[in-house]
Structures are given as structure tokens and as C-alpha cells.
Design a protein around this motif. Sequence first.
Motif, PDB file in Angstrom:
ATOM      1  N   GLU A  91      46.587 -30.151  12.952  1.00  0.00           N
ATOM      2  CA  GLU A  91      46.327 -28.859  13.609  1.00  0.00           C
ATOM      3  C   GLU A  91      45.624 -29.106  14.942  1.00  0.00           C
ATOM      4  O   GLU A  91      44.417 -29.124  15.028  1.00  0.00           O
ATOM      5  CB  GLU A  91      45.495 -27.964  12.689  1.00  0.00           C
ATOM      6  N   LYS A 133      52.394 -25.083  12.670  1.00  0.00           N
ATOM      7  CA  LYS A 133      52.755 -25.332  11.270  1.00  0.00           C
ATOM      8  C   LYS A 133      54.119 -24.712  10.941  1.00  0.00           C
ATOM      9  O   LYS A 133      54.953 -25.339  10.285  1.00  0.00           O
ATOM     10  CB  LYS A 133      51.681 -24.758  10.330  1.00  0.00           C
ATOM     11  N   ASP A 186      50.327 -19.473   8.059  1.00  0.00           N
ATOM     12  CA  ASP A 186      49.145 -18.722   8.449  1.00  0.00           C
ATOM     13  C   ASP A 186      48.017 -19.674   8.800  1.00  0.00           C
ATOM     14  O   ASP A 186      47.993 -20.826   8.359  1.00  0.00           O
ATOM     15  CB  ASP A 186      48.719 -17.716   7.371  1.00  0.00           C
ATOM     16  N   ASP A 187      47.126 -19.201   9.653  1.00  0.00           N
ATOM     17  CA  ASP A 187      45.924 -19.963   9.970  1.00  0.00           C
ATOM     18  C   ASP A 187      44.793 -18.954  10.086  1.00  0.00           C
ATOM     19  O   ASP A 187      44.977 -17.874  10.645  1.00  0.00           O
ATOM     20  CB  ASP A 187      46.089 -20.746  11.279  1.00  0.00           C
ATOM     21  N   SER A 188      43.628 -19.299   9.541  1.00  0.00           N
ATOM     22  CA  SER A 188      42.550 -18.314   9.509  1.00  0.00           C
ATOM     23  C   SER A 188      41.202 -18.999   9.572  1.00  0.00           C
ATOM     24  O   SER A 188      41.105 -20.217   9.447  1.00  0.00           O
ATOM     25  CB  SER A 188      42.651 -17.486   8.225  1.00  0.00           C
ATOM     26  N   GLY A 189      40.158 -18.193   9.756  1.00  0.00           N
ATOM     27  CA  GLY A 189      38.812 -18.740   9.772  1.00  0.00           C
ATOM     28  C   GLY A 189      37.807 -17.690  10.180  1.00  0.00           C
ATOM     29  O   GLY A 189      38.157 -16.533  10.435  1.00  0.00           O
ATOM     30  N   SER A 206      36.918 -23.895  10.686  1.00  0.00           N
ATOM     31  CA  SER A 206      36.263 -23.331   9.491  1.00  0.00           C
ATOM     32  C   SER A 206      36.448 -24.217   8.256  1.00  0.00           C
ATOM     33  O   SER A 206      35.491 -24.461   7.521  1.00  0.00           O
ATOM     34  CB  SER A 206      36.802 -21.932   9.198  1.00  0.00           C
ATOM     35  N   ALA A 207      37.659 -24.679   8.018  1.00  0.00           N
ATOM     36  CA  ALA A 207      37.891 -25.517   6.844  1.00  0.00           C
ATOM     37  C   ALA A 207      37.208 -26.873   7.051  1.00  0.00           C
ATOM     38  O   ALA A 207      36.579 -27.414   6.136  1.00  0.00           O
ATOM     39  CB  ALA A 207      39.389 -25.711   6.613  1.00  0.00           C
ATOM     40  N   PHE A 227      36.260 -12.455  10.651  1.00  0.00           N
ATOM     41  CA  PHE A 227      37.342 -13.337  10.189  1.00  0.00           C
ATOM     42  C   PHE A 227      38.585 -13.000  11.004  1.00  0.00           C
ATOM     43  O   PHE A 227      38.804 -11.839  11.374  1.00  0.00           O
ATOM     44  CB  PHE A 227      37.683 -13.062   8.720  1.00  0.00           C
ATOM     45  N   PHE A 256      36.333 -17.018  -2.001  1.00  0.00           N
ATOM     46  CA  PHE A 256      36.333 -18.440  -1.642  1.00  0.00           C
ATOM     47  C   PHE A 256      35.705 -18.617  -0.261  1.00  0.00           C
ATOM     48  O   PHE A 256      35.355 -17.626   0.413  1.00  0.00           O
ATOM     49  CB  PHE A 256      37.769 -18.995  -1.672  1.00  0.00           C
ATOM     50  N   GLY A 257      35.606 -19.869   0.158  1.00  0.00           N
ATOM     51  CA  GLY A 257      35.152 -20.175   1.522  1.00  0.00           C
ATOM     52  C   GLY A 257      33.844 -19.472   1.873  1.00  0.00           C
ATOM     53  O   GLY A 257      32.842 -19.585   1.154  1.00  0.00           O
ATOM     54  N   TYR A 258      33.868 -18.726   2.973  1.00  0.00           N
ATOM     55  CA  TYR A 258      32.655 -18.102   3.515  1.00  0.00           C
ATOM     56  C   TYR A 258      32.382 -16.707   2.941  1.00  0.00           C
ATOM     57  O   TYR A 258      31.512 -15.996   3.457  1.00  0.00           O
ATOM     58  CB  TYR A 258      32.781 -18.019   5.050  1.00  0.00           C
ATOM     59  N   ASP A 259      33.091 -16.299   1.907  1.00  0.00           N
ATOM     60  CA  ASP A 259      32.941 -14.938   1.373  1.00  0.00           C
ATOM     61  C   ASP A 259      31.499 -14.561   1.020  1.00  0.00           C
ATOM     62  O   ASP A 259      31.093 -13.420   1.293  1.00  0.00           O
ATOM     63  CB  ASP A 259      33.848 -14.749   0.144  1.00  0.00           C
ATOM     64  N   LYS A 307      38.751  -6.345  -1.397  1.00  0.00           N
ATOM     65  CA  LYS A 307      38.687  -7.292  -0.276  1.00  0.00           C
ATOM     66  C   LYS A 307      40.093  -7.510   0.299  1.00  0.00           C
ATOM     67  O   LYS A 307      40.287  -7.479   1.521  1.00  0.00           O
ATOM     68  CB  LYS A 307      38.100  -8.639  -0.728  1.00  0.00           C
ATOM     69  N   HIS A 325      41.276  -9.666   6.970  1.00  0.00           N
ATOM     70  CA  HIS A 325      42.026 -10.141   8.135  1.00  0.00           C
ATOM     71  C   HIS A 325      43.455 -10.516   7.759  1.00  0.00           C
ATOM     72  O   HIS A 325      44.400 -10.277   8.493  1.00  0.00           O
ATOM     73  CB  HIS A 325      41.293 -11.342   8.744  1.00  0.00           C
ATOM     74  N   ARG A 326      43.605 -11.092   6.533  1.00  0.00           N
ATOM     75  CA  ARG A 326      44.944 -11.487   6.085  1.00  0.00           C
ATOM     76  C   ARG A 326      45.788 -10.235   5.823  1.00  0.00           C
ATOM     77  O   ARG A 326      46.960 -10.180   6.161  1.00  0.00           O
ATOM     78  CB  ARG A 326      44.818 -12.335   4.805  1.00  0.00           C
TER      79      ARG A 326
HETATM   80  P1  IMP Z   1      43.277 -22.618   6.756  1.00  0.00           P
HETATM   81  O1  IMP Z   1      43.746 -22.668   5.336  1.00  0.00           O
HETATM   82  O2  IMP Z   1      43.505 -23.845   7.542  1.00  0.00           O
HETATM   83  O3  IMP Z   1      43.763 -21.389   7.457  1.00  0.00           O
HETATM   84  O4  IMP Z   1      41.682 -22.556   6.660  1.00  0.00           O
HETATM   85  C1  IMP Z   1      41.017 -21.364   6.672  1.00  0.00           C
HETATM   86  C2  IMP Z   1      39.549 -21.576   6.331  1.00  0.00           C
HETATM   87  O5  IMP Z   1      38.863 -20.422   6.817  1.00  0.00           O
HETATM   88  C3  IMP Z   1      39.318 -21.614   4.844  1.00  0.00           C
HETATM   89  O6  IMP Z   1      39.119 -22.906   4.382  1.00  0.00           O
HETATM   90  C4  IMP Z   1      38.038 -20.796   4.685  1.00  0.00           C
HETATM   91  O7  IMP Z   1      36.959 -21.630   4.861  1.00  0.00           O
HETATM   92  C5  IMP Z   1      38.025 -19.860   5.847  1.00  0.00           C
HETATM   93  N1  IMP Z   1      38.544 -18.557   5.436  1.00  0.00           N
HETATM   94  C6  IMP Z   1      39.730 -18.005   5.825  1.00  0.00           C
HETATM   95  N2  IMP Z   1      39.899 -16.809   5.236  1.00  0.00           N
HETATM   96  C7  IMP Z   1      38.806 -16.604   4.469  1.00  0.00           C
HETATM   97  C8  IMP Z   1      38.416 -15.539   3.593  1.00  0.00           C
HETATM   98  O8  IMP Z   1      39.108 -14.533   3.388  1.00  0.00           O
HETATM   99  N3  IMP Z   1      37.228 -15.692   2.979  1.00  0.00           N
HETATM  100  C9  IMP Z   1      36.427 -16.776   3.166  1.00  0.00           C
HETATM  101  N4  IMP Z   1      36.745 -17.794   3.928  1.00  0.00           N
HETATM  102  C10 IMP Z   1      37.932 -17.716   4.598  1.00  0.00           C
END
Ligand code: IMP
Length: 204
Positions: free
Chosen positions: A43, A55, A70-73, A87-88, A123, A157-160, A180, A185-186
Motif C-alpha cells: 500500500e 488494491k 476498500d481502505d479505511s482508517g 491506522s493498521a 474515520f 474492532f480496531g479503534y472502536d 454502528k 464510514h463504511r
Molecule cells: P485496512 O484494512 O487496511 O483498510 O485497515 C484499516 C484499519 O483502520 C483497521 O486495521 C483499523 O485499525 C482501522 N479501522 C478502520 N475502520 C474501523 C472501524 O470501523 N473501527 C475501528 N477501527 C477501524
Amino acid sequence: MRKNTILIASHNPGKVSEIAELLSPFAMTVLSAAELDIVEPEETGSTFAQNAILKAEHCRDVSGLVSLADDSGIEVAALGGAPGIYSARWAGPNKDFNVAMARIEKELQATSPDGQPDRRANFKCALAFAVPGQKTQVFEGRVDGTLVWPMRGTLGFGYDPVFQPLGFAKTFGQMDQHKKHRMSHRAGAFGKLLAAKPWDTLWS
Ligand code: IMP
């Protein structure tokens, strides 16, 4: 390009099944990068959209199939948008998000000598839809909120556990997950994708 088939550019089974469920009303065959042994590209983009495109186009080019990534953070205003696309990666090789959340809080406190840092965060999610021979389309969603400390809740998960969306008293880690998923955002990005139905003109 195989008719009515979409390749999800992810090796995360949770993500793939969530996307497959969202696409279920459209009677499509959903495949994943893991099933086809497609290795994920590095990435190297500097935005969520660029990484999602990277991707999706990698999967499309390797397979010849219509591909979705998808990509998120999370972005923290006082940290200039960090961790953002990292973020990851902030969770380290053990994917320990307690470490990542503690790092955010430490860096946030360091921005404010009076102990009252700007706690705004959001997010973001970018979805890229890549079709052989066509320009890739991107759909983006965002949810705004406040960072809480200490973390609250064990759901999600993650930063929730540190993210409280604007207008709510619970963090994503404390909130009913259906709720949620409706405001996230998703959900925002998928709402735009499902409204555009970019596959409609491909297979008709
Ligand atoms: P990706 O899978 O490469 O898009 O990584 C996205 C990262 O962002 C994840 O590992 C989480 O840490 C964080 N993240 C994305 N969406 C969420 C969410 O809905 N809740 C909490 N953390 C999120």
C-alpha cells in the motif's frame, strides 16, 4: 471479464463476508483475492482512495475480473490526520490496537501543555470499483466524532473503544454493532456504491 462476478480485493474473511452480504440483493458471484491466491500489493498510496485503487486495480489486472477494494482508517485532527492510512500499521506486527490507542492518547497529550487537547477525530473509508478497460470509480464515506480516554467498550474492532461519534454518548466499542454499521464510514461509502450500481451497465 466474467458476467455477474465481482472479486473482493481482500484476504480478510470478515471483510469479504460483510461485502458479500451487502452485495447479496444483486445476485452476483463474489470471489476473494485469498481464494484466487492473489498476493496483496504494497500500500504505497498517500490517501485512502489511492490505496483502495491500487488494491482494486492489482486484482483486476491479475484476474481480468471486475474488482472491489476498500481502505479505511482513523484521522486525528490534532495529529495532522495521523494515523490515517497508517491506522493498521500503528498496531504493529502483533496487530495490538491497545498499543495503537495508547500511542494516539500519548501523542494527543503532548500537543497540549494544559492537558486539554483538541479531541476531534474521524474515520474514513474509500471503496474502489475497478473494471477492465475502464477508469476506476471511487466512493468515500466519513464519520466524525471525539476521542475518549480511557477506552470504553469491548465490541467492534480496531479503534472502536476510543471513538465516540458526534451526537452519541457511547463509543463504537459500546454501541450495538448493527447501529454502528448503519452510521459508519463504511456504510457511507457502501451507500454511495449501492446507489450508483456501477455494475448495472456492465452486464446488461
Ligand atoms: P485496512 O484494512 O487496511 O483498510 O485497515 C484499516 C484499519 O483502520 C483497521 O486495521 C483499523 O485499525 C482501522 N479501522 C478502520 N475502520 C474501523 C472501524 O470501523 N473501527 C475501528 N477501527 C477501524
